[in-house]
Design an enzyme around this catalytic site. Structure first.
Site, short mmCIF file in Angstrom:
data_model
loop_
_atom_site.label_atom_id
_atom_site.label_comp_id
_atom_site.label_asym_id
_atom_site.label_seq_id
_atom_site.Cartn_x
_atom_site.Cartn_y
_atom_site.Cartn_z
N ASP A 117 0.89 -1.15 0.00
CA ASP A 117 0.00 0.00 0.00
C ASP A 117 0.94 1.21 0.00
O ASP A 117 2.11 1.10 0.36
CB ASP A 117 -0.89 -0.02 1.25
CG ASP A 117 -1.75 1.22 1.36
OD1 ASP A 117 -2.38 1.61 0.36
OD2 ASP A 117 -1.78 1.81 2.46
N ASP B 296 0.18 5.14 0.92
CA ASP B 296 0.07 6.08 2.04
C ASP B 296 -0.07 5.35 3.36
O ASP B 296 -0.98 4.55 3.55
CB ASP B 296 -1.13 7.02 1.82
CG ASP B 296 -1.02 7.79 0.51
OD1 ASP B 296 0.11 8.09 0.07
OD2 ASP B 296 -2.07 8.10 -0.09
#
Length: 173
Positions: free
Chosen positions: A9, A11
């Site tokens: 992922d 952020d």
């Protein structure tokens, strides 16, 4: 020949999540993130980024901003000899203010669409692959795609990743 992958992922995992990150000058790498990408590269893993970018749907920034930030990240990683094999993002959101982005998308986590698209394009050993995310939706997307999900919350990402590669890299299908 298939090889394992690490799906990151973005952020909150690779960079600090300061809310709708899209400006190059505001991106702050998580401690050990660049090194984690290099460790995965050196271990022979594909490295992918899968990120929801609802800020596009909310009218906060445009897809060109996301793409420019990903290019900058790739260039910054290249300085230490690291690379991302592919960046995937989902600009859609069911409550979007920008009409063309207002939809339910199978690419938006927790749906596995971004991961599945990468699995179709690359020769990935699913059984030896992992996803590192900071939210339950990341782990749900991994599970739906048949990938082991690992919840990252804080600390040095390279130190977090090393034992996971050893653990999952030794598995065979």
């Amino acid at each position: 020949m298939k090889k394992p992958a690490v799906f990151f992922d973005r952020d909150g995992v690779l960079n600090e999540d300061s809310g709708y990150v899209f400006e190059i000058g505001k991106l702050r790498w998580i401690d050990g993130a660049r090194e984690a990408v290099k460790i995965a590269n050196d271990a022979g893993y594909f490295v992918f980024v899968v990120t929801n970018q609802s800020g596009v749907a909310r009218g906060l920034y445009e897809e060109t901003h996301v793409e420019a930030l990903h290019k900058w990240m790739a260039d910054d990683l290249a300085i230490i000899g690291a690379h991302i094999d592919a960046f995937e993002y989902c600009p859609y959101h069911p409550d979007a203010v920008i009409e063309r982005y207002r939809q339910i998308s199978l690419r938006r986590k927790p749906a596995p669409g971004m991961i599945n698209d990468l699995l179709e394009r690359f020769s990935v050993d699913v059984g030896r692959s992992i996803l590192i995310g900071d939210k339950s939706t990341d782990l749900e997307a991994a599970r739906a795609a048949g990938i082991h999900g690992c919840l990252y919350s804080s600390g040095n990402l390279a130190q977090f990743l090393r034992p996971l590669l050893h653990l999952h890299g030794s598995k065979s299908r």
